[in-house]
Design a protein around this motif. Structure first.
Motif, mmCIF file in Angstrom:
data_model
loop_
_atom_site.group_PDB
_atom_site.id
_atom_site.type_symbol
_atom_site.label_atom_id
_atom_site.label_comp_id
_atom_site.label_asym_id
_atom_site.label_seq_id
_atom_site.Cartn_x
_atom_site.Cartn_y
_atom_site.Cartn_z
ATOM 1 N N PHE A 91 1.603 -12.523 -0.263
ATOM 2 C CA PHE A 91 1.945 -11.254 -0.900
ATOM 3 C C PHE A 91 3.371 -11.301 -1.430
ATOM 4 O O PHE A 91 4.224 -11.982 -0.876
ATOM 5 N N ASP A 92 3.626 -10.538 -2.488
ATOM 6 C CA ASP A 92 4.975 -10.465 -3.053
ATOM 7 C C ASP A 92 5.884 -9.552 -2.236
ATOM 8 O O ASP A 92 7.092 -9.747 -2.194
ATOM 9 N N VAL A 93 5.317 -8.523 -1.619
ATOM 10 C CA VAL A 93 6.095 -7.524 -0.887
ATOM 11 C C VAL A 93 5.370 -7.170 0.405
ATOM 12 O O VAL A 93 4.148 -7.067 0.427
ATOM 13 N N LEU A 94 6.136 -6.984 1.468
ATOM 14 C CA LEU A 94 5.583 -6.471 2.716
ATOM 15 C C LEU A 94 6.088 -5.046 2.875
ATOM 16 O O LEU A 94 7.287 -4.811 2.918
ATOM 17 N N ILE A 95 5.174 -4.100 2.939
ATOM 18 C CA ILE A 95 5.555 -2.699 3.104
ATOM 19 C C ILE A 95 5.219 -2.298 4.529
ATOM 20 O O ILE A 95 4.073 -2.364 4.952
ATOM 21 N N THR A 96 6.247 -1.922 5.260
ATOM 22 C CA THR A 96 6.069 -1.542 6.657
ATOM 23 C C THR A 96 6.806 -0.243 6.929
ATOM 24 O O THR A 96 7.775 0.082 6.246
#
Length: 66
Positions: A18-23
């Motif tokens: 993935f390009d971004v990890l959103i947490t």
């Protein structure tokens, strides 16, 4: 194994997919900001504990974004 290295390896594996990890950054509704007239202690008490979920990222040394 060193926990910082383990976390880095797991983040690297996730970022390979993935390009971004959103947490979530905090497990509760965020606190309000202290007023501009607040003392240092009042300001600290408002922010204390807010890095609970983000501290693991501080353990991981990576190269800066380009």
């Amino acid at each position: 194994m060193n926990q910082g290295r383990r976390l880095k390896d797991e983040y690297d594996a996730a970022l390979a997919k993935f390009d971004v990890l959103i947490t979530p950054t905090v497990p509760w509704i965020t606190k309000t900001l202290a007023p501009a007239s607040a003392t240092v202690l009042e300001t600290f008490s408002k922010s204390h504990g807010l890095t609970v979920n983000t501290n693991p990222f501080n353990l991981v040394r990576t190269s800066p974004l380009r």
